[in-house]
Design a protein around this motif. Sequence first.
Motif, short mmCIF file in Angstrom:
data_model
loop_
_atom_site.label_atom_id
_atom_site.label_comp_id
_atom_site.label_asym_id
_atom_site.label_seq_id
_atom_site.Cartn_x
_atom_site.Cartn_y
_atom_site.Cartn_z
N LYS A 269 -1.77 -2.59 -7.25
CA LYS A 269 -1.85 -2.68 -5.80
C LYS A 269 -2.83 -3.79 -5.38
O LYS A 269 -2.49 -4.68 -4.60
N THR A 270 -4.04 -3.72 -5.94
CA THR A 270 -5.06 -4.72 -5.59
C THR A 270 -4.60 -6.13 -5.97
O THR A 270 -4.75 -7.07 -5.18
N GLU B 200 0.83 -1.22 0.00
CA GLU B 200 0.00 0.00 0.00
C GLU B 200 0.86 1.27 0.00
O GLU B 200 0.48 2.28 -0.56
N ASP B 201 2.06 1.18 0.63
CA ASP B 201 2.93 2.36 0.70
C ASP B 201 3.69 2.62 -0.59
O ASP B 201 3.98 3.77 -0.92
N TYR B 202 4.06 1.56 -1.29
CA TYR B 202 4.96 1.76 -2.43
C TYR B 202 4.31 1.57 -3.80
O TYR B 202 4.86 2.00 -4.80
N VAL B 203 3.20 0.86 -3.86
CA VAL B 203 2.56 0.63 -5.17
C VAL B 203 1.41 1.61 -5.31
O VAL B 203 0.51 1.65 -4.48
N HIS B 204 1.47 2.44 -6.37
CA HIS B 204 0.46 3.49 -6.48
C HIS B 204 -0.53 3.29 -7.62
O HIS B 204 -1.52 4.01 -7.72
N THR B 205 -0.25 2.33 -8.49
CA THR B 205 -1.21 2.03 -9.56
C THR B 205 -2.28 1.12 -8.94
O THR B 205 -1.95 0.04 -8.44
N GLU B 206 -3.52 1.58 -8.98
CA GLU B 206 -4.58 0.92 -8.24
C GLU B 206 -4.71 -0.58 -8.54
O GLU B 206 -4.75 -1.39 -7.62
#
Lengths: 131, 126
Positions: free
Chosen positions: B97-98, B88-94
């Motif tokens: 991330k999911t 959640e902290d480092y992956v920003h592409t939704e």
Amino acid sequence: MDTRERPLSPHLQVYKPQLTSTLSILHRITGVALSAGTLLLVWWLIAAAMGGGAYTTVQMVVGSWIGQLMLFGWSFALFYHLCNGIRHLFWDIGKGLDLPAAYRSGWIVISSSIVLTLCSWAWGYSSMGVL
Amino acid sequence: MSFRAEIGRVFGLAFSKSSVAHWWVQRLTAVALVPMVLWFVASIAQLAGANIELVREWMSNPVTTVLLILLIVMVFHHAQLGLQVVIEDYVHTEWVKTASITAVKIMATILGLSSLIAVLKIALSG
């Protein structure tokens, strides 16, 4: 327009490493490493259940110098994450949050993880009759 | 967008039931893991160099079996929760991330179940 240098969040390339920040990132690194290290635990348990050649293979790999080196790193990561995790739990209940206390507990975490790692290896090798 | 709707959305995100539960379970498993990890390392140090018969005998002891089962459940749950926070902290592409969080959950479940079955197989065949 105001062009003064404004405070920014830590820019890791130019951020001076401090004990507190280094230990903080080390907590994450060891946590991720330990998650990967669970593969060894799973392999060992499955091999023990299967028996025969599977278990001999685990013993051979873990007993090799590279296996021992990896296990040593894994054990240090475990003790570090354990000790620093306890430090985090104290912070969670609001204890030891001031800077001198954070530095003191940081050094305690480092020294106790080293001592615990060395003690467990001394214990392990003495069980094998090597020490 | 009215202020009311906005503040409701923010509170919904920050204080949703699941994130509070996530925080608590991560701490509870951490506290439980402190004595269990120490017990496990001590047992492994004691078992260093032991043959498979001795290891199986140790695992078949009812106390060991129960402690190992608890340890496995706690370890994989704690690892899954921790890895989720890192993602959640480092992956920003939704969608990445999911997908990563789901993959971690699936892996933790598979590895945890495999470990449990291995322990139970040894304990019950004893």
